[in-house]
Design an enzyme around this catalytic site. Structure first.
Site, PDB file in Angstrom:
ATOM      1  N   GLU A  37       0.863  -1.181   0.000  1.00  0.00           N
ATOM      2  CA  GLU A  37       0.000   0.000   0.000  1.00  0.00           C
ATOM      3  C   GLU A  37       0.905   1.238   0.000  1.00  0.00           C
ATOM      4  O   GLU A  37       1.815   1.328   0.824  1.00  0.00           O
ATOM      5  CB  GLU A  37      -0.886   0.024   1.240  1.00  0.00           C
ATOM      6  CG  GLU A  37      -1.840  -1.140   1.364  1.00  0.00           C
ATOM      7  CD  GLU A  37      -2.628  -1.086   2.664  1.00  0.00           C
ATOM      8  OE1 GLU A  37      -3.465  -0.173   2.796  1.00  0.00           O
ATOM      9  OE2 GLU A  37      -2.380  -1.921   3.533  1.00  0.00           O
ATOM     10  N   ARG A 262       4.812 -13.720   9.704  1.00  0.00           N
ATOM     11  CA  ARG A 262       5.484 -12.455   9.438  1.00  0.00           C
ATOM     12  C   ARG A 262       6.741 -12.343  10.301  1.00  0.00           C
ATOM     13  O   ARG A 262       6.944 -13.108  11.247  1.00  0.00           O
ATOM     14  CB  ARG A 262       4.530 -11.286   9.743  1.00  0.00           C
ATOM     15  CG  ARG A 262       4.141 -11.197  11.206  1.00  0.00           C
ATOM     16  CD  ARG A 262       3.126 -10.076  11.442  1.00  0.00           C
ATOM     17  NE  ARG A 262       3.694  -8.782  11.128  1.00  0.00           N
ATOM     18  CZ  ARG A 262       2.979  -7.660  11.123  1.00  0.00           C
ATOM     19  NH1 ARG A 262       1.675  -7.698  11.379  1.00  0.00           N
ATOM     20  NH2 ARG A 262       3.561  -6.506  10.856  1.00  0.00           N
ATOM     21  N   LYS A 272       3.446  -0.088  10.284  1.00  0.00           N
ATOM     22  CA  LYS A 272       3.514   1.251   9.701  1.00  0.00           C
ATOM     23  C   LYS A 272       2.744   2.260  10.547  1.00  0.00           C
ATOM     24  O   LYS A 272       3.173   3.404  10.699  1.00  0.00           O
ATOM     25  CB  LYS A 272       2.969   1.224   8.276  1.00  0.00           C
ATOM     26  CG  LYS A 272       3.954   0.702   7.260  1.00  0.00           C
ATOM     27  CD  LYS A 272       3.524   0.997   5.837  1.00  0.00           C
ATOM     28  CE  LYS A 272       2.345   0.166   5.403  1.00  0.00           C
ATOM     29  NZ  LYS A 272       2.048   0.330   3.969  1.00  0.00           N
TER      30      LYS A 272
END
Length: 559
Positions: A37, A262, A272
């Site tokens: 993104e 992850r 983020k």
């Protein structure tokens, strides 16, 4: 697609799955994708995803697409687009022209119309609060919206009006009609489209509706012909929804989604949103602060991209969540820099040395730029009567196993001569201020004909050549290993920050570092690895070097 580095096949369950799909002739060409993104800068967690997706494609002779998931104009910024591309190239990966989810807005819109015509989607007017309340909980079924019974014709009309901007922002939603009693909350009539009267970074105000990620994700993969959609574990519960859309839309050769754990790194954050909080609250200097795990920060700190990729490959790919210690990453940084970083001499806490028997003019001596790389060549360093060494390299009364300089003791000066301390000048507090020494003319280059043993080797600087620089030394950004766990236990983020994560220190260096520094990482002999900080140096009007890593893991030793 070309790649700067093409690793050997990696043994992990993703590799085994892809190999099995090829062997069963279920896949003819492997196509993966990295879909960031454009709402922030990449961090090392993204690096793991980049390495995995590009490696898998390369190992099976396929390709990896870069596709920007630009479906939310309220958070996206064209600044991030260029930064993301630059970071991927910096890591050493190449791709064709980048794609954008916004390239598929018309196709996604037609997909949504198809679902409405099939009775699989409807327009709803519930508020966000009502939507949350009626969705239910993992133990309580959801409540069907009254709008669920709208006719296909009415849904088509309302959806077209949503597209043309005829309704206020947030007033209507398009939802999939699945099952409000489904045990998976993601299957309880999820939202597909919302109204946003916002300008898009690529399409301007062409659209007034924007697809949700859960709708755009699988269909964008299908449009691009992605064979293997690799996601982190938080998307595992979304996979049934992606498959539902693909099945209802009758997509041929749908992408196969597989999830993996992850990256979780100690003493930092890999979110983020949370990193943005640090930046906006000015707890760090910006997204490229060398203490942050962003690729921009790591680059500014001097981390080699090859070391980051080697680290990502070393930690493996599993379905088990775990935390990797920062020291593991630093190991790969040291391994890489030891082979590539030029050596220079820097003195942080200078102590003056006078070589009493030095004959006069200075002498230029050869010094290896990097003993690990014979191709790196040599430079010259000046030796003269007045020198500087580190204060910690001298003791009046040394303890056992202290092999540095002391009264009456002989040491080797790197690249130069053997040196013996014969007299010490002290201040009123008894602290050494000047050492008077004698050098052995027969020991030029740090050797002697009689091969006597000298165990201590010191770095040094000629007084006339020593130039001032500033060092920025770093420790872990947070005092605790698991920041998220500490927050869950009630600690505030600000309380968890390490007050010693950044310490600025003055130093003296070989003249080339102050006059003509290169934007690369150096090994300061016996000190650690440091990178010239062009950004800070321009701002501060002086040469500044960021500590990349110490020569060994002093943090663990200190703890």
């Amino acid at each position: 697609m070309t790649q700067h580095h093409n690793p050997e096949p990696t043994a992990n369950f993703i590799y085994d799955i892809i190999a099995g799909d090829i062997a069963a002739k279920q896949v003819t060409q492997v196509i993966t994708r990295f879909p960031p993104e454009p709402n922030g800068y990449l961090h090392i967690g993204h690096a793991k995803a980049i390495v995995l997706n590009f490696d898998m494609a390369a190992q099976f002779g396929g390709r990896c697409n870069l596709r920007f998931d630009d479906t939310n104009p309220t958070r996206e910024n064209s600044e991030y687009l260029g930064a993301i591309e630059e970071d991927i190239h910096w890591l050493g990966f190449e791709y064709g022209d980048p794609g954008y989810a916004s390239d598929y807005f018309e196709k996604l819109y037609q997909f949504a119309r198809q679902l409405i015509e099939q009775g699989d989607a409807y327009v709803d007017n519930l508020s966000a609060e009502e939507l949350r309340r009626q969705r239910g909980t993992p133990t309580a079924a959801g409540i069907e919206s009254p709008a669920r019974s709208r006719s296909v014709a009415e849904n088509q009309r309302l959806f077209e009006e949503m597209r043309t901007g005829s309704h206020p922002e947030g007033s209507l939603l398009l939802r999939a009609k699945i099952d409000m009693q489904h045990p998976n909350l993601n299957m309880r009539d999820p939202v597909m489209y919302r109204i946003l009267h916002q300008s898009h970074h690529r399409n301007g105000r062409q659209w007034f509706i924007y697809p949700m990620y859960d709708f755009a994700h699988g269909q964008s993969d299908a449009i691009e012909g992605i064979s293997h959609s690799l996601c982190t574990l938080e998307f595992e519960n979304h996979r049934p929804l992606y498959n539902w859309f693909l099945k209802r839309l009758k997509i041929e050769s749908p992408p196969r989604q597989y999830e993996y754990a992850r990256l979780n790194l100690s003493h930092t954050l890999l979110s983020k949103r949370r990193l943005q909080q640090l930046v906006e609250n000015k707890l760090v200097s910006g997204w490229d602060d060398p203490r942050l795990p962003t690729l921009r920060g790591m680059r500014r700190r001097g981390y080699p991209p090859e070391a980051i990729c080697a680290f990502c490959r070393s930690i493996g790919v599993t379905k088990v969540e775990s935390q990797i210690d920062m020291a593991h990453l630093e190991y790969f940084v040291r391994e890489r820099l030891n082979k590539t970083a030029p050596r220079v001499m820097v003195v942080i806490n200078p102590l003056k040395v006078i070589v009493d028997n030095w004959p006069g003019e200075g002498e230029w001596l050869p010094a290896a730029n990097n003993p690990e790389d014979p191709r790196s060549g040599k430079r010259t360093v000046k030796f003269e009567r007045e020198l500087y060494i580190e204060q910690e390299d001298f003791m009046m009364e040394p303890p056992p196993k202290y092999f540095r300089l002391a009264p009456g003791r002989e040491v080797r000066l790197q690249y130069a001569y053997y040196l013996t301390c014969v007299e010490v000048e002290c201040n009123a507090k008894g602290q050494p201020t000047v050492l008077h020494c004698r050098y052995d003319p027969a020991s030029r280059g740090g050797t002697t004909l009689d091969k006597r043993k000298v165990r201590g080797t010191l770095h040094w600087l000629a007084s006339s050549e020593a130039q001032p620089i500033e060092l920025r030394c770093y420790e872990r950004l947070f005092q605790v290993s698991d920041v998220a766990a500490a927050e869950r236990a009630g600690s505030r983020l600000e309380e968890l920050l390490n007050p010693h994560s950044l310490v600025a220190r003055s130093a003296l260096a070989e003249p080339q570092l102050a006059r003509h520094p290169q934007e690369e990482t150096y090994q300061f002999i016996r000190q650690g690895y440091y990178c010239y900080d062009r950004v800070a140096s321009v701002h501060e009007r002086g040469p500044i070097f960021n500590q990349t890593v110490p020569l060994r893991d002093s943090w663990s030793k200190k703890r």
